[in-house]
Structure formats: C-alpha cells, structure tokens
Design a protein around this motif. Structure first.
Motif, PDB file in Angstrom:
ATOM      1  N   HIS A 187       0.796  -1.234   0.000  1.00 46.90           N
ATOM      2  CA  HIS A 187       0.000   0.000   0.000  1.00 46.90           C
ATOM      3  C   HIS A 187       0.818   1.269   0.000  1.00 46.90           C
ATOM      4  CE1 HIS A 187      -4.048  -1.268  -0.181  1.00 46.90           C
ATOM      5  NE2 HIS A 187      -3.786  -2.260   0.663  1.00 46.90           N
ATOM      6  N   PHE A 188       1.921   1.292  -0.698  1.00 42.45           N
ATOM      7  CA  PHE A 188       2.592   2.573  -0.891  1.00 42.45           C
ATOM      8  C   PHE A 188       1.861   3.307  -2.013  1.00 42.45           C
ATOM      9  CE2 PHE A 188       5.399  -1.020  -2.099  1.00 42.45           C
ATOM     10  CZ  PHE A 188       5.042  -1.121  -3.423  1.00 42.45           C
ATOM     11  N   THR A 189       2.117   4.593  -2.113  1.00 46.36           N
ATOM     12  CA  THR A 189       1.535   5.368  -3.201  1.00 46.36           C
ATOM     13  C   THR A 189       2.456   5.222  -4.405  1.00 46.36           C
ATOM     14  OG1 THR A 189       0.693   6.919  -1.578  1.00 46.36           O
ATOM     15  CG2 THR A 189       0.740   7.656  -3.857  1.00 46.36           C
ATOM     16  N   SER A 190       1.928   4.717  -5.507  1.00 44.65           N
ATOM     17  CA  SER A 190       2.795   4.501  -6.671  1.00 44.65           C
ATOM     18  C   SER A 190       2.324   5.305  -7.868  1.00 44.65           C
ATOM     19  CB  SER A 190       2.825   3.042  -7.101  1.00 44.65           C
ATOM     20  OG  SER A 190       2.885   2.202  -6.010  1.00 44.65           O
ATOM     21  N   ILE A 191       3.305   5.759  -8.623  1.00 49.21           N
ATOM     22  CA  ILE A 191       3.007   6.396  -9.906  1.00 49.21           C
ATOM     23  C   ILE A 191       3.893   5.721 -10.933  1.00 49.21           C
ATOM     24  CG2 ILE A 191       2.947   8.530 -11.221  1.00 49.21           C
ATOM     25  CD1 ILE A 191       2.949  10.054  -8.632  1.00 49.21           C
ATOM     26  N   PHE A 192       3.320   5.271 -12.019  1.00 56.87           N
ATOM     27  CA  PHE A 192       4.191   4.759 -13.076  1.00 56.87           C
ATOM     28  C   PHE A 192       3.847   5.388 -14.412  1.00 56.87           C
ATOM     29  CE2 PHE A 192       1.853   1.551 -15.565  1.00 56.87           C
ATOM     30  CZ  PHE A 192       0.699   1.413 -14.809  1.00 56.87           C
ATOM     31  N   VAL A 193       4.928   5.576 -15.179  1.00 57.19           N
ATOM     32  CA  VAL A 193       4.805   6.218 -16.479  1.00 57.19           C
ATOM     33  C   VAL A 193       4.737   5.127 -17.532  1.00 57.19           C
ATOM     34  CG1 VAL A 193       6.272   7.340 -18.196  1.00 57.19           C
ATOM     35  CG2 VAL A 193       5.912   8.415 -15.987  1.00 57.19           C
TER      36      VAL A 193
END
Lengths: 373, 285
Positions: A187-193
């Motif tokens: 449950h970390f906050t993730s952003i992927f491109v």
C-alpha cells in the motif's frame, strides 16, 4: 502518502514540456501517467522525484511542500526505465545500497541490513542470485532487483519510469501481475509512467492521460474507457471506429452510410466514435443505422474474435474493428470478403467543433420511440 | 572454396604481402631502434653503463624527471576528472567549446606551448615582471618545467573519460542520489568504479608523456646541468658532448620507462576487455 501537483510548469529551451499541470495522486493507490512520447509524463515523474526542478509550481507530499527538498531527502523509491543497477556491485550489494546510505543515526546494523536484503531477495524470488552481477541477469531479473533496491528503505512513494518497457511480452505480463500484488500488500503510493494503454488500464487504480504537456483526463480505467472526454483520449485509448460526415434530416450521413441521430442540429459536420464492443454485426441494416462493411481479416486468437472491416460505399481513415464472442462467431460464421452491416448500440458524437463528446444510446431512443408509437 | 567466393582482397598473395609489409615496417621503424638503444648503451660494458647512469648529473636529471611526473600526474588526474564530470553531467553554455578547447595541447606544437609560457611568465613577459618583483621565478626553474608538462599532458585523462562517461550516462548516479547517498558516496561507490580503468589508462598515458616531453621543456628549462635538466634534455646534452655511450645509457632509461608503460597499458586493456565481456559464471546456488 498523497501527492499534490500544483500548477507545475517546465520548459527545456523553447520546448514547453509541462504547461500548468495540477494533479492529485491519492494515497495508497497505483496511478498511471499515460501519454505518447513527448507528452511530458516522464518529466512530471522526475519533478515529483526531485531529479528535475520545475520552473514554477509546487509539489506536496501529504500536504508538505517538498519543492525545495533535495531528492536525497525525499525518501522515495524510483525504478528507472533501464534499471540503472550498479554494475560493479552484486545483487545483494545493490539492494543494500539505500540502507547503507542512511545517516549513521538511523542506519541499521550490518546484521539487520543483511536480514532485510535476504527478505527482499525472498520477496523478488531471486535469493539464489544474491552474489551475481547485473550483467549476469536477464531483463526481468534486473527489473525485480531494481524494484527490491527501490523498496529497501521502505519508501512511502514508489515512482516507476516505463517499468516494463524494455521487456518481452510474456515477462511483462508476469511482472505486471507481480507488481500489482506487491502494491496490494504494501500500500505505498505509486506512480508509473507508460505509453502502453493496455498496461495503464490493467495495472492502475487511476489513469492520468497526458498530451503536449497537459493533463487531458483523469479517471479510473473503466471510467476512462467508457467516458473519454476528448478526441485525443478516444484515439489514444484502444481502438475506435469513426464515422465522420454531415448531419442531414436527423441522421449522420456519408456516402452509403447513415446513422440516425435524433435531436442533433442539422447541416453541421460531426464525427461518431464507436468502440469495437459497442458495435454488433448483422446481415441486414436496421432502422437506426446502415453501415455497410466488407470483412478484411479475422483474428481468432484471444478470448474474443476480432474482425477487421473496410467501409463499402463510404470512407474511413482507419479500418473498423468489431469484437465477437467465439460462440457468436461459430453461429454466424462470417467469412472474409462478405458484406455485413454494423449496428451501433452506444456511440459518442463530436458535433461541430465541440471538444466534449455527447453519448448517444440507441437502445433507449429505440425504446422511447417504440413507447411513443 | 573456389576463387570466386573470396572477398575482394582476400587472395592469399594480398594477405601475405600486407602482413609482410606491416611486420617488416614495424621491425625496421620500431623494433631495431629500440634494440639499438639498449645495445649501444651496453656496448662499452656494464661498468661504463652504470657509471653513466650513476653520474651526478644523470641522477639529478632522473630525480627531476620523476618529480615532474609526480606533480603532473595527480594534477591532471584531478583536472581531467573534474573537466570530464563537468562536460558530461551538466549542460551549460560553452560546453561544446570547452570540449574543443581541451584539445589545444594536442593541436599546438609543444615548442609553441613552451614559447607561450616563456612570453607570459618569463622575466620580460606579461606576468613575469610582476612575479620577479615578488621574487618568484617560474621560467628556467623546475616550476616552469612542471607547468609546461601539465599543459602538454592535460588532455589525456579527460579525453579517456569523456566518451566513457557520455556513454554510461548519469542514470546510475541518479539511482544513487534517489537512494539517499551523499555526493562523495556516489562518486566513490558508483562513478569511480565505473571509470576506474579509463582513469588508469589516462594516467599511464599522462605519465609516459610527462616523462618523455622534450620540446616544451627545452624552451622553458634553460638546460642548466644539475639544475633544470630532465632526462630527455640530458640525452641531448650528452650527445652534443660526444658522450655517445652516456647519451644511449640515459636514452635506454627512457626507453625502459616507455616499455614498462606499454606493459601497464596492455594489462589495463586486458582487464577492461574482461570486464566488458565477463566470462559467464557457472552454477547459481
């Protein structure tokens, strides 16, 4: 930790990479930045990480302004497109690097570091490769090591730059599933491109579609696919069948093709966008649509039969695509070269110069007109 | 294989004559002169050789040459690394110009370099007047020799590093900084190991040139025996004194240093090729 992007601007020389981007990334969710190359998605990710500075605007982590915080002190995990593993260090040393870089006060003991590394190796299912060097690993293994290295210091934010771009299709699918499971567990906050719409829709909780340095639309994958708000999002997400013509007598007309559009202003140009699953094939036209198409190709691979069709007696820039279940396919047995008619159930109309589509639902209008009779 | 299947130039006689030409030119132009240096140096026997080497002026020349190399190499090591770092890791106006400027010492004849320094720092030079009024003598003294040697050898390290660092990019360093590493930790743990062999190669080349430099040094040194005479200058002085055996003895020392340098270079190259194409490790458990 939630992330807020507040009116970020960035240009490289004359090129405006980001033009006034504001965005909220919810805590504990997996968010995809989706767009074609040059849309500014990687620049935005690097600004969030602190690897690039913005010309103006702020980045907030959980409400705290981190715009001036050094990348070193932001405690984020970052996975690079080409892994960027330290090639002269072993897998275990790579994973331990972040822990060993902690200031002495908060640095765990050698013993604890070794245990953490062993645990992470367990998690990426590569404990037997601890003493290998990156050059001796496959692409998928490198990517896992890069992830373990990024997660070693327990960051609350994980940023991934085209994480699966350099991998072959099979490995990519496995890793995607694995990353999703990992995310659900920690449950970390993730952003992927990514520039791969399928990857964005499959993996994320929220998709941010970007184009030319601006956010086009933010929504959940299902919401985005069902309700695209602009022509760009429509074109970029999945295949779309387009009929462009002129509205005449409550119908959109082009050549032989005609689709009924009750209540639309006459004598204006308009484009009707139809998703492959919003169209059915029939042997004869129906009251609300006459779209003659000839079958060009049939693809049987996958859970659905994909049929490619070319317009007959009218024109379209791109080929039309219609999906059909294997059951239906066996029943109707369409073959290449046959003439069929497309029957739209739901469509999205861009009338005149409007940037926003209007949804047309022929089921309800058909019912309504039936009820009126 | 029939004759038609040979590629152009693959005929046996072409191959043999090309190899023969290359080998005989190497022998005539390179090997024979080196062998002659050593045989001439030893022609009058070991005792004459050692007398010539252990001569007071020879020893001083050896010492001065080593001092010059000892000061030049670390200076250019730091300078070259800093320069390569600057032009490969940062974008700034004039970056391309700087990369071009670094080649000036290669393009300019060493004699011209020596003259420039003489004009600038000599007693009648632009800065020389001010320097001599403060009792600082750079020209016709060892500091001048070091200065021109630094000038002549400064591109070697940077030239080795720039293409390598450009090719490696800065992703590993970025990964390091994201993981919280300090600047020094990034340099020592990530950058340095990646550029280590290129750095050593640059040092080997710098050292070879620093020891052997003649043109620029001869302009600024003044050739004072026992004071500003380096080994290459000493060879010339001895030869002009008709002390042929002595000249060859000193020359043989230079040649020996050169050969050692070549061996060091070969080892470095071998190590580098092993790192770039590592032998696959067997077993995994």
């Amino acid at each position: 930790m939630s992330i807020t992007i507040d009116r970020i601007k960035k240009s490289f020389g004359k090129f405006q990479a980001l033009n006034d981007v504001s965005l909220d990334i919810p805590e504990g969710k997996l968010t995809a930045l989706l767009g074609p190359s040059g849309s500014g998605k990687t620049t935005l990710l690097r600004i969030i990480a602190g690897l690039e500075s913005s010309d103006s605007g702020r980045v907030l982590f959980g409400g705290d302004d981190v715009s001036n915080l050094h990348v070193r002190d932001r405690n984020i995990g970052f996975v690079f497109q080409h892994y960027a593993l330290f090639k002269h260090l072993t897998v275990a040393q790579n994973i331990a690097f972040g822990l060993e870089s902690l200031p002495r006060r908060s640095r765990p003991s050698k013993q604890e570091i070794n245990e953490r590394v062993a645990k992470l190796l367990e998690m990426i299912q590569l404990p037997q490769l601890a003493d290998r060097y990156p050059a001796q690993l496959s692409g998928g293994q490198k990517q896992r090591v890069a992830l373990a290295r990024a997660l070693a210091t327990k960051p609350r934010i994980l940023l991934l730059d085209e994480p699966f771009g350099a991998l072959d299709a099979k490995v990519r699918k496995d890793l995607r599933r694995w990353l999703r499971a990992l995310h659900d567990e920690f449950h970390f906050t993730s952003i992927f491109v990514t520039h791969d719409q399928e990857e964005a829709l499959e993996l994320s909780d929220q998709v941010v579609v970007m184009s030319q340095g601006q956010v086009e639309q933010v929504n959940s994958p299902t919401g985005l696919y069902a309700r695209p708000e602009s022509r760009f999002v429509f074109d970029f997400l999945g295949h779309v069948n387009v009929l462009s013509g002129v509205v005449k007598g409550q119908s959109l007309v082009q050549g032989n093709a005609r689709v009924a559009l009750p209540g639309v202003v006459n004598n204006q140009e308009a484009q009707l966008y139809l998703r492959p699953h919003e169209v059915q094939l029939a042997k004869a036209p129906v009251a609300h649509a006459r779209l003659p198409l000839r079958i060009e190709a049939i693809s049987l691979i996958g859970s659905e039969v994909r049929i490619e069709l070319a317009p007959e007696g009218w024109e379209s820039n791109e080929i039309w695509e219609v999906g059909m279940s294997h059951g239906e396919f066996a029943c109707h047995n369409p073959t290449r070269g046959e003439l069929w008619y497309a029957i739209p159930a739901v469509g999205h109309l861009f009338a005149g110069d409007s940037a926003q589509p209007e949804t047309v639902d022929w089921h309800s209008t058909a019912h309504a007109s039936a009820a009126n009779m | 294989m029939s004759a038609e299947q040979h590629r152009v130039g693959d005929q046996p006689w072409v191959r043999r004559s090309l190899i023969g030409l290359a080998v005989s030119l190497t022998v005539i132009l390179l090997v024979i002169p080196v062998v002659v240096i050593f045989t001439e140096a030893l022609s009058a026997g070991w005792s004459t050789f050692s007398d010539n080497i252990l001569d007071e002026y020879s020893l001083h020349a050896i010492g001065l040459t080593l001092l010059v190399a000892l000061l030049t190499v670390p200076l250019n090591l730091v300078f070259g690394t800093a320069l390569a770092w600057a032009v490969t890791r940062f974008r700034f106006p004039g970056r391309k110009l700087l990369i071009t400027l670094i080649d000036i010492p290669f393009a300019v004849s060493p004699v011209v370099a020596g003259l420039l320094y003489l004009l600038l720092y000599g007693r009648n030079g632009w800065l020389g007047g001010w320097l001599s009024s403060h009792d600082v003598q750079l020209m016709f003294a060892w500091p001048g020799i070091v200065m021109v040697t630094v000038f002549v050898t400064c591109p070697f390290v940077a030239r080795e590093l720039i293409p390598l660092m450009q090719q490696q990019g800065s992703e590993e360093e970025e990964a390091g900084v994201v993981l919280g590493a300090s600047g020094w930790r990034i340099f020592s743990k990530i950058t340095l190991p990646n550029i280590k062999w290129a750095l050593i190669y640059g040092v080997v080349l710098t050292n070879a040139r620093a020891v052997g430099e003649f043109g620029a040094v001869s302009v600024v040194s003044g050739n004072v025996r026992g004071q500003t005479n380096t080994l290459p200058l000493h060879v010339e002085l001895l030869y002009q004194d008709y002390n042929v055996a002595g000249a060859f003895a000193a020359a043989s020392l230079l040649a020996a240093i050169a050969i050692l340098t070549l061996i060091a270079k070969a080892i470095v190259e071998w190590r580098q090729s092993r790192i770039e194409h590592p032998a696959p490790k067997t077993g995994g458990a």
